[in-house]
Write a protein that holds these residues in place. Structure first.
Motif, PDB file in Angstrom:
ATOM      1  N   GLU A  66      96.616  28.606-171.282  1.00  0.00           N
ATOM      2  CA  GLU A  66      97.783  29.421-170.948  1.00  0.00           C
ATOM      3  C   GLU A  66      97.628  30.891-171.315  1.00  0.00           C
ATOM      4  OE1 GLU A  66     101.329  27.507-172.548  1.00  0.00           O
ATOM      5  OE2 GLU A  66     100.160  25.659-172.505  1.00  0.00           O
ATOM      6  N   GLY A  67      96.478  31.287-171.821  1.00  0.00           N
ATOM      7  CA  GLY A  67      96.251  32.689-172.103  1.00  0.00           C
ATOM      8  C   GLY A  67      96.757  33.176-173.436  1.00  0.00           C
ATOM      9  N   LEU A  68      97.026  32.253-174.366  1.00  0.00           N
ATOM     10  CA  LEU A  68      97.473  32.672-175.696  1.00  0.00           C
ATOM     11  C   LEU A  68      96.290  33.189-176.517  1.00  0.00           C
ATOM     12  CD1 LEU A  68     100.059  31.140-174.815  1.00  0.00           C
ATOM     13  CD2 LEU A  68     100.247  30.330-177.162  1.00  0.00           C
ATOM     14  N   ASP A  69      96.621  34.018-177.490  1.00  0.00           N
ATOM     15  CA  ASP A  69      95.612  34.557-178.395  1.00  0.00           C
ATOM     16  C   ASP A  69      95.630  33.892-179.761  1.00  0.00           C
ATOM     17  OD1 ASP A  69      94.499  36.976-176.849  1.00  0.00           O
ATOM     18  OD2 ASP A  69      96.666  37.291-176.737  1.00  0.00           O
ATOM     19  N   MET A 209     111.576  39.572-185.201  1.00  0.00           N
ATOM     20  CA  MET A 209     112.031  38.683-184.131  1.00  0.00           C
ATOM     21  C   MET A 209     110.875  37.818-183.653  1.00  0.00           C
ATOM     22  SD  MET A 209     114.607  41.051-181.878  1.00  0.00           S
ATOM     23  CE  MET A 209     115.576  42.346-182.661  1.00  0.00           C
ATOM     24  N   ILE A 210     111.140  36.506-183.585  1.00  0.00           N
ATOM     25  CA  ILE A 210     110.109  35.532-183.241  1.00  0.00           C
ATOM     26  C   ILE A 210     110.584  34.675-182.068  1.00  0.00           C
ATOM     27  CG2 ILE A 210     108.784  33.547-184.078  1.00  0.00           C
ATOM     28  CD1 ILE A 210     107.996  36.043-185.524  1.00  0.00           C
ATOM     29  N   GLY A 211     109.658  34.331-181.173  1.00  0.00           N
ATOM     30  CA  GLY A 211     109.901  33.355-180.120  1.00  0.00           C
ATOM     31  C   GLY A 211     108.822  32.293-180.168  1.00  0.00           C
ATOM     32  N   THR A 212     109.205  31.021-180.072  1.00  0.00           N
ATOM     33  CA  THR A 212     108.235  29.930-180.189  1.00  0.00           C
ATOM     34  C   THR A 212     108.557  28.812-179.197  1.00  0.00           C
ATOM     35  OG1 THR A 212     109.465  28.613-181.801  1.00  0.00           O
ATOM     36  CG2 THR A 212     108.075  30.384-182.680  1.00  0.00           C
ATOM     37  N   SER A 213     107.568  27.961-178.965  1.00  0.00           N
ATOM     38  CA  SER A 213     107.793  26.805-178.096  1.00  0.00           C
ATOM     39  C   SER A 213     108.372  25.616-178.860  1.00  0.00           C
ATOM     40  CB  SER A 213     106.483  26.382-177.428  1.00  0.00           C
ATOM     41  OG  SER A 213     105.582  25.836-178.387  1.00  0.00           O
ATOM     42  N   ASP A 214     108.007  25.479-180.143  1.00  0.00           N
ATOM     43  CA  ASP A 214     108.376  24.291-180.931  1.00  0.00           C
ATOM     44  C   ASP A 214     107.996  23.023-180.156  1.00  0.00           C
ATOM     45  OD1 ASP A 214     109.375  22.634-182.876  1.00  0.00           O
ATOM     46  OD2 ASP A 214     111.484  23.193-182.601  1.00  0.00           O
ATOM     47  N   PRO A 218     103.059  16.925-174.781  1.00  0.00           N
ATOM     48  CA  PRO A 218     102.112  17.761-174.044  1.00  0.00           C
ATOM     49  C   PRO A 218     102.865  18.910-173.379  1.00  0.00           C
ATOM     50  CG  PRO A 218     101.628  15.452-173.662  1.00  0.00           C
ATOM     51  CD  PRO A 218     102.927  15.491-174.429  1.00  0.00           C
ATOM     52  N   ILE A 219     102.306  20.101-173.403  1.00  0.00           N
ATOM     53  CA  ILE A 219     103.036  21.305-173.015  1.00  0.00           C
ATOM     54  C   ILE A 219     103.577  21.233-171.595  1.00  0.00           C
ATOM     55  CG2 ILE A 219     100.980  22.556-172.239  1.00  0.00           C
ATOM     56  CD1 ILE A 219     103.858  24.116-174.270  1.00  0.00           C
ATOM     57  N   GLN A 220     102.830  20.579-170.673  1.00  0.00           N
ATOM     58  CA  GLN A 220     103.280  20.522-169.286  1.00  0.00           C
ATOM     59  C   GLN A 220     104.501  19.634-169.101  1.00  0.00           C
ATOM     60  OE1 GLN A 220     100.419  19.361-170.425  1.00  0.00           O
ATOM     61  NE2 GLN A 220      99.920  17.357-169.565  1.00  0.00           N
ATOM     62  N   THR A 221     104.853  18.852-170.117  1.00  0.00           N
ATOM     63  CA  THR A 221     106.059  18.040-170.049  1.00  0.00           C
ATOM     64  C   THR A 221     107.306  18.911-170.097  1.00  0.00           C
ATOM     65  OG1 THR A 221     104.899  16.260-171.203  1.00  0.00           O
ATOM     66  CG2 THR A 221     107.279  16.090-171.099  1.00  0.00           C
ATOM     67  N   ASP A 222     107.243  20.008-170.827  1.00  0.00           N
ATOM     68  CA  ASP A 222     108.406  20.881-171.005  1.00  0.00           C
ATOM     69  C   ASP A 222     108.413  22.078-170.058  1.00  0.00           C
ATOM     70  OD1 ASP A 222     109.039  19.157-173.021  1.00  0.00           O
ATOM     71  OD2 ASP A 222     109.250  20.679-174.572  1.00  0.00           O
ATOM     72  N   ALA A 226     103.352  25.252-162.373  1.00  0.00           N
ATOM     73  CA  ALA A 226     103.190  25.453-160.924  1.00  0.00           C
ATOM     74  C   ALA A 226     104.330  26.296-160.357  1.00  0.00           C
ATOM     75  CB  ALA A 226     103.123  24.103-160.217  1.00  0.00           C
ATOM     76  N   LYS A 227     105.473  26.275-161.018  1.00  0.00           N
ATOM     77  CA  LYS A 227     106.629  27.063-160.583  1.00  0.00           C
ATOM     78  C   LYS A 227     106.711  28.398-161.315  1.00  0.00           C
ATOM     79  CE  LYS A 227     109.528  23.146-159.195  1.00  0.00           C
ATOM     80  NZ  LYS A 227     110.826  22.446-159.402  1.00  0.00           N
ATOM     81  N   GLY A 228     105.684  28.722-162.055  1.00  0.00           N
ATOM     82  CA  GLY A 228     105.653  29.999-162.745  1.00  0.00           C
ATOM     83  C   GLY A 228     106.327  30.012-164.098  1.00  0.00           C
ATOM     84  N   GLU A 229     106.697  28.842-164.631  1.00  0.00           N
ATOM     85  CA  GLU A 229     107.295  28.811-165.956  1.00  0.00           C
ATOM     86  C   GLU A 229     106.241  29.069-167.032  1.00  0.00           C
ATOM     87  OE1 GLU A 229     110.843  25.561-164.927  1.00  0.00           O
ATOM     88  OE2 GLU A 229     109.330  25.100-166.427  1.00  0.00           O
ATOM     89  N   HIS A 230     106.679  29.513-168.181  1.00  0.00           N
ATOM     90  CA  HIS A 230     105.779  29.762-169.307  1.00  0.00           C
ATOM     91  C   HIS A 230     106.453  29.276-170.575  1.00  0.00           C
ATOM     92  CE1 HIS A 230     108.195  33.060-171.033  1.00  0.00           C
ATOM     93  NE2 HIS A 230     108.510  33.317-169.784  1.00  0.00           N
TER      94      HIS A 230
END
Length: 363
Positions: A66-69, A209-214, A218-222, A226-230
């Motif tokens: 996903e391009g994370l660092d 200020m922090i933003g996270t997925s928590d 598997p990440i594609q479940t949330d 394909a629809k451009g979500e991140h």
């Protein structure tokens, strides 16, 4: 024993599948403000070593794809529903991920989640040297152990309905943690949860200020990529692409949370960032109007809305610049004027609760 074998088998199968796809990296196209590198980071996620459903190296592969660092695997200290089947100490998920992270160039930060009822709720401690000492009976002792290790500590999902069902409140216990140097930031966005109250707390108390997925599954479940979500993440504006560079930026509050189409941060951070997102060129000028070319060269959506201005300047009411698009706009001059200021708000660049970034094009 049978369940243990099934759980480990599923985790390893998912690991193999994700590893096969890991080299298909999507670079997130966002600019670097002058003097800084924009690092894409997720400091809150889980694996089977707490209550997640994937092996630790899967999180590394997902991040790479996903391009994370940078990432941190923040397993719950107090909540480990798989502990009868996954027997290990609190550092194990980090240790298992190190080799894959190094191979793929992902910066891996050791972290853990202090998981307590409200108050004070859940907190992440990252940049730890050892997660095991955080296993303490009293929550204050756990925070003090994190503080001893010079951890960066932030409050997770303060608006989570399971802990604050009626309203998002700041408790006396949070004041104590803040005064004791045990709170350095707050999640303003967590997965699908956006918490504007936390934005104001960060502004008032000089917190990051922090933003996270928590993420637990598997990440594609949330997220539907394909629809451009991140995934929800943090943009960290670092002086260098290192773990130390990330820590320095967090300590100095140079972050923005990236949640759906929103970019959330301090005005002094988002203004130079926005200026790098958009390119405005004058194409043609007459006595009656000027024609501008406006280009968005990023993966971000930019939503502009006209604000108070000289009514002799006639220009767009609202405009949405989708990623990697160019628009031609006209600004008409009336009542004999020859120029002026086009004022607008970038409504999805949030600098305070219910407030976007104000910006002006001078003509």
């Amino acid at each position: 024993m049978k369940f243990k074998k099934v759980l480990i088998g599923v985790a390893l199968a998912v690991t193999c599948l994700m590893s096969a796809q890991a080299q298909r990296r999507h670079e997130i196209q966002v600019p670097n403000p002058d003097g800084y590198t924009t690092l894409k980071c997720d400091f809150h996620m889980h694996t089977v070593f707490s209550d997640g459903l994937v092996w630790p190296t899967v999180r590394v592969d997902e991040a790479y794809r996903e391009g994370l660092d940078a990432i941190s695997l923040t397993e719950h200290i107090e909540y480990r529903p798989h502990k009868k089947d996954i027997v290990a100490d609190h550092n194990r998920s980090y240790e298992l991920s190190q080799k894959q992270a190094k191979k793929l160039g992902i910066l891996l930060i050791r972290g853990s989640e202090i998981t307590r009822s409200m108050p004070p709720g859940h907190f992440n401690a990252i940049f730890l040297s050892d997660s095991n000492p955080l296993e303490q009976k009293g929550y204050k002792d756990a925070f003090n152990e994190a503080k001893k290790q010079n951890a960066f500590i932030f409050w997770n999902h303060p608006g989570w309905a399971r802990q604050q069902p009626d309203s998002t409140l700041w408790w006396p216990e949070h004041t104590q943690l803040y005064n004791d140097g045990c709170m350095h930031g707050i999640e303003v966005a967590n997965g699908g949860l956006f918490m504007p109250e936390a934005i104001q707390w960060c502004l008032d108390k000089n917190l990051t200020m922090i933003g996270t997925s928590d993420i637990h599954q598997p990440i594609q479940t949330d997220y539907d990529f394909a629809k451009g979500e991140h995934r929800t993440m943090t943009f960290v504006f670092a002086k260098e692409r290192t773990v130390e560079g990330i820590r320095e930026a967090l300590d100095n509050r140079r972050t923005a949370a990236y949640y759906r189409e929103l970019v959330i941060g301090r005005e002094e951070i988002l203004r130079p960032f926005f200026e790098k997102c958009i390119e405005i060129k004058e194409v043609k000028r007459t006595d009656k109007e000027v024609t501008l070319s406006v280009t968005n060269s990023t993966d971000l959506v930019l939503k502009l809305k006209k604000t108070a201005h000289d009514t002799s300047l006639v220009y767009f009411r609202e405009m949405t610049l989708k990623p990697h698009t160019q628009h031609t706009i006209s600004v008409k001059f009336e009542n004999g004027i020859k120029g002026g200021e086009c004022n607008f708000e970038v409504t999805n660049f949030i600098v305070a609760p219910d407030k976007g970034l104000n910006y002006t094009i001078k003509l």
